[in-house]
Structure formats: C-alpha cells, structure tokens
Scaffold this active site. Structure first.
Site, PDB file in Angstrom:
ATOM      1  N   TYR A  71       2.745  -4.090  13.189  1.00  0.00           N
ATOM      2  CA  TYR A  71       1.582  -3.396  12.623  1.00  0.00           C
ATOM      3  C   TYR A  71       0.821  -2.654  13.717  1.00  0.00           C
ATOM      4  O   TYR A  71       0.452  -3.247  14.740  1.00  0.00           O
ATOM      5  CB  TYR A  71       0.669  -4.413  11.942  1.00  0.00           C
ATOM      6  CG  TYR A  71      -0.446  -3.796  11.137  1.00  0.00           C
ATOM      7  CD1 TYR A  71      -0.171  -2.903  10.101  1.00  0.00           C
ATOM      8  CD2 TYR A  71      -1.776  -4.103  11.403  1.00  0.00           C
ATOM      9  CE1 TYR A  71      -1.182  -2.335   9.362  1.00  0.00           C
ATOM     10  CE2 TYR A  71      -2.805  -3.545  10.663  1.00  0.00           C
ATOM     11  CZ  TYR A  71      -2.507  -2.659   9.646  1.00  0.00           C
ATOM     12  OH  TYR A  71      -3.513  -2.099   8.903  1.00  0.00           O
ATOM     13  N   ASP A 120      -2.023  -4.319   3.855  1.00  0.00           N
ATOM     14  CA  ASP A 120      -2.069  -4.442   5.314  1.00  0.00           C
ATOM     15  C   ASP A 120      -2.905  -5.637   5.775  1.00  0.00           C
ATOM     16  O   ASP A 120      -3.898  -6.006   5.120  1.00  0.00           O
ATOM     17  CB  ASP A 120      -2.625  -3.158   5.935  1.00  0.00           C
ATOM     18  CG  ASP A 120      -1.610  -2.022   5.903  1.00  0.00           C
ATOM     19  OD1 ASP A 120      -0.431  -2.298   5.640  1.00  0.00           O
ATOM     20  OD2 ASP A 120      -2.001  -0.870   6.153  1.00  0.00           O
ATOM     21  N   GLU A 124       0.810  -1.222   0.000  1.00  0.00           N
ATOM     22  CA  GLU A 124       0.000   0.000   0.000  1.00  0.00           C
ATOM     23  C   GLU A 124       0.842   1.270   0.000  1.00  0.00           C
ATOM     24  O   GLU A 124       0.538   2.237  -0.680  1.00  0.00           O
ATOM     25  CB  GLU A 124      -0.920   0.016   1.228  1.00  0.00           C
ATOM     26  CG  GLU A 124      -2.035  -1.003   1.169  1.00  0.00           C
ATOM     27  CD  GLU A 124      -2.900  -0.960   2.416  1.00  0.00           C
ATOM     28  OE1 GLU A 124      -3.415   0.120   2.740  1.00  0.00           O
ATOM     29  OE2 GLU A 124      -3.045  -2.003   3.068  1.00  0.00           O
TER      30      GLU A 124
END
Length: 527
Positions: free
Chosen positions: A280, A79, A7
C-alpha cells in the site's frame, strides 16, 4: 457465494483472479457518501453533519444490496487507512439491512496469502478510525466554508482556504521571499592545483577572504612556492544504507529521479499496488515485516553475494505512525510490470528496498595537509575518498575522488595557485517532491493528502511550475499575507502539526472527535 467490496476496479480484477469461483468482487470507485457540495452541511452548535450520496453511488449501492441479500457473507476490503475505513463504514451502514454477516478486512499487499490472512482476521468497523475521518472532513469543511467566503469578499476574488494547503503555500511564499531578499556575497579562497601519478587534485587554504585585496599578500607569498606534505591521514568510514520508502520519501525521489509530478507518482504507485506489485503506497512507516526481510536478504545473498547482505533492520518511527503499515516495497521480486513508467517506478521501489537491507558502503577518507615552503605557517587542506567496498551503492554510480599516495615530507610543485571567487547562492525553490518532504519533517499533512495538496495549489493558481519548481503567483502571495494578518493560526506550522496530531489521537481512541473539532476550529477560525 460471498461478496467482497473494494474501492478500485483494478484492485477488484486482481483480487478476483485470486479468489476464483464462489465470490462476487465489486468496487465502490471511491467514496460513496460525503458532505453536500453546495452547503456547509454541519450544525455549528452540535457538529452533527449531513451526508449525501456521491453522484452515481446510490445506484451502485442498490446493486450491491441485491447481491448482499444473496451472499453468505459480505467482506469490505477498502483501503487500510482512515479514508478507507470511512468508506467501509458507509457501505456497511447501507448494506446491514440486507445482510447481518458483514465484516471488515484490511491488507497492505494484494497477494493470495495476504488476502487469506485478512479473511481469517476479519473484524468489525474500527469506529475510532471512522471518527478520525469524520473529524478531518468536518474540520476541513468548517475552515474552507467559513473562511473562504470572507477571504473572497475581502480580496475581491474567488479564494479557497484549506487547513493543510495554507501552511504549504506559506512555505512556498517564504522561500520566494528568501530568494528575492538574498544579497549576493562574494568570498575568496586561495587554491593550489597539484598533479601526482596522473591524478590531479586541489588543496585549499581554509580561510575566507572578503576582498581580493585582502588575499593578495598571501597569494603573492605562495604562488611560486614549492609545497611539502606535512601529513597524510586515512580513516575507514562506514556509511549505512538508506531507509526504505515511506510515501514522502518515495514522492520526493520519483519527482527528482524520474521527473514525475506528485500526482503522477502517486497514481502510478496506486496502480502498482492494485495490480499486486507493491504494498500500500500511502504510509508513513519504514517497517519491513520480518518474513519479507528474510526473503529479501536471501535474494541479496543469491544475487550479489554474501558480502552484500546487511542486517535485519528496525526503525524508530515517528509518534502516531501507523505501525500496522509497512514501507512501500515490492510484494515479490520476480514480477515486472509491462508498462514503461510502471516499470520505472517499480524498479525505483525495488532498488531502494534492497539497498535498505544491504551491507554498509565502506570508504577510505583521505586528508592531506600541505604547506608552502615560502610560508610554512599556512596550511592547505586536500580531501578525497575511495571506495573499499561498495555495499548498497552497487546500484549507484559513485565516482571515487581519491588523492594520490602521499607521504610526509614529499615536495610537490603546484601546477597553478590561484584565487577562487565564490558567490553565495539563494535557496532554491521547492520542487513538488522537496515540498512534500519538508511538510513531512514539520508534521504537516499525511500520506493520503500529499497528492491532492500539491494539485490543489496548482489548480487554484496559487503556484505555477517553472523549470520543475514551485513559484507562488501574485494571488498566492496575497492570500498568504491576508491569512497571516487575519487568521495567523491557519498558517502557523506548529498549530497545523498540532491539528494533525490531535486527529491521530482520535484514531487512537484517546479523544472525542466532536469535542476536539470544536476546540480546533474555534482556535483556528475565531479572530
């Protein structure tokens, strides 16, 4: 050559360093397709929806298609959540005509080992995750597009209504009403101040007087009296370390300790993730992998000593928690970002992670009962503590509040005895961080929505920030009042939590997304 799609351009650059030759690495820069901006885009009967290319993304996908034609394999590494899975789906859907070998991979930290493991565990698109994103997006669109025009017409101003922002705004408005309706209440306590061995401490008669006149007879009895130590007790207490950060707790602490807005904190954490410094940053989990726990425990032993080493921990996660995710933690402890704000955030995350695996803070709780010789039926209480072993508080500046050594039968002369007035205080307005933490406790919102939620409330002039706290505007209060009267389900905390839980059920493959969306939006919207 192989193609890897992510992304973020920053994430792409970081991964490219690891993969080296033989790879193309490209970034989608977010979503590539979405509902149209200027129309509902959803059939109310069938719930079929229309998507269009996000501006500039058709050209980007065409460029990706040219590379995909030449690639041996295509890996989509967006993600690891429902939004990332939806992006992966639309990229796959566009590129599948040009390459039959397209795989989805997911990782939670950007390290060579994590990427290698993800490539080994390649899979197909998880359609349950995709359907949960479809449901979330369509439900939000239905609520926003079907109620906002009605609210705007009724209130004669431009209004935007949101599934999660509305109950969040209600929290802020209700807190403001509590502050306005708070009536100051005065209470009075008799206190005595003593000094022994150079230590000054207070003892309080544990009785609340509503008026000074009620306290005066007792005060007159003891103000010139000597006091005797009736008892002095000590008790060892162990205070366990805090949990490592999930998103809500991180945002609260970054807001409180570093003065960052939720948006700033989330953006800095995202950048640290993309640069490979942390895991993350959108997670509702406190879990740390066994491998990393061993690594961090070894670091604690080597750096601070064996006495500071705690135990491996397992945490009870909430229902529907994303168990594949870990907490927000460093990927490595020997890395340090160069930018000051990034370093501050990294240090905050590093310290909390280490604290979570360190030994208990051990204190000695102290309690003394002192009685005035002039009125032995009155017992004054004094409390204190001192640290026996700092444990996880080695990073904090915890100040002991110890009592001096006291023995039963000791006679003490107070330095003064006085009446203290205590005025009750109204509750404080929410900060951005405490609002997110409150929403998490109510089961409202998810890690991926926290940043945009607070930002939306501010940008639409529903709240303003005063001295770091959220205050509702007149428009915000009017909107909550309107929704409470006309669409009470939309600002009902329990119903909003129910909606979140149902979306999670789609993610788990237990509900049909269209059936569920129809059920929820009809309940929420129909008067």
């Amino acid at each position: 050559m192989k193609l890897l799609v992510v992304e973020s351009p920053t994430k792409a650059r970081t991964i490219k360093k690891f993969l080296g030759e033989g790879w193309w690495v490209f970034a989608t820069k977010g979503h590539v397709k979405d509902l149209p901006e200027n129309e509902l885009g959803v059939d109310l009967n069938t719930l079929e929806f229309r998507v269009v290319f996000v501006r500039g993304k058709k050209k980007l996908l065409d460029e990706l298609a040219k590379i995909a034609k030449r690639a041996e394999e295509v890996y989509i590494a967006t993600d690891p959540d429902r939004e990332g899975e939806a992006i992966a789906y639309w990229v796959w859907d566009y590129l599948k005509r040009f390459n039959k070998n397209i795989w989805r991979i997911a990782f939670y930290e950007i390290l060579p080992s994590a990427i290698k493991k993800a490539l080994h565990e390649k899979r197909n698109i998880d359609m349950n995750l995709v359907y949960s994103q479809f449901a979330r997006r369509v439900l939000d669109r239905l609520i926003g597009y079907l109620i906002s025009p009605k609210a705007s017409k009724d209130l004669k101003t431009t209004i935007s209504v949101g599934r999660v922002q509305s109950p969040a705004l209600r929290l802020i408005v209700e807190r403001e009403e509590q502050i306005e309706n708070h009536k100051k209440k005065k209470s009075y306590y008799i206190k005595a101040v003593f000094e022994k061995d150079g230590i000054t401490f207070q003892a309080t008669l544990p009785y609340r007087f509503e008026k000074p006149s009620n306290a005066e007879p007792f005060l007159n009895k003891v103000k010139d009296s000597l006091f005797m130590v009736k008892s002095f007790s000590i008790k060892e207490e162990r205070k366990p370390p805090p949990k490592p950060f999930n998103t809500a707790e991180y945002l609260k602490e970054a807001n409180q300790r570093l003065g960052l807005t939720v948006k700033e904190a989330q953006q800095l954490a995202q950048k640290l993730y993309e640069l490979g410094y942390i895991t993350y940053p959108r997670t509702d989990s406190h879990r740390i992998s066994e491998e990393k726990q061993k690594e961090f425990l070894s670091y604690i032993s080597d750096t601070y000593g064996r006495d500071y080493v705690g135990k491996p921990r397992k945490f009870k996660e909430r229902q529907h928690s994303q168990l594949a995710h870990e907490c927000i933690r460093p990927t490595r402890l020997d890395l340090l970002p160069s930018e000051i704000k990034e370093r501050q955030v990294f240090d905050l995350i590093k310290v909390r992670t280490l604290q979570s695996l360190m030994a208990d803070w051990i204190i000695e709780d102290q309690k003394a009962i002192l009685v005035p010789l002039s009125a032995e039926n009155l017992e004054f209480e004094a409390e204190g503590f001192r640290t026996l072993f700092p444990g996880w508080t080695i990073f904090e500046r915890v100040q002991d509040q110890a009592l001096p050594p006291l023995e039963e039968g000791h006679i003490l002369k107070p330095k003064k005895v006085f009446l203290e007035e205590v005025v009750s205080k109204p509750p404080e307005r929410y900060t951005e961080g405490t609002l997110i933490k409150k929403l998490e406790s109510l089961g409202i919102g998810r890690p991926s929505t926290y940043q945009t939620l607070v930002d939306t409330l501010k940008s639409r002039n529903y709240v303003v920030v005063e001295k770091g706290r959220l205050k509702p505007t007149g428009l915000g209060r009017t909107l909550v009042s309107y929704l409470m009267e006309n669409y009470p389900r939309l600002v009902d905390y329990g119903f909003t939590k129910l909606m979140e839980d149902k979306l999670d059920e789609i993610e788990e493959g237990r509900r049909d997304w269209k059936e569920l969306v129809r059920e929820l939006y009809q309940t929420a919207i129909l008067r």
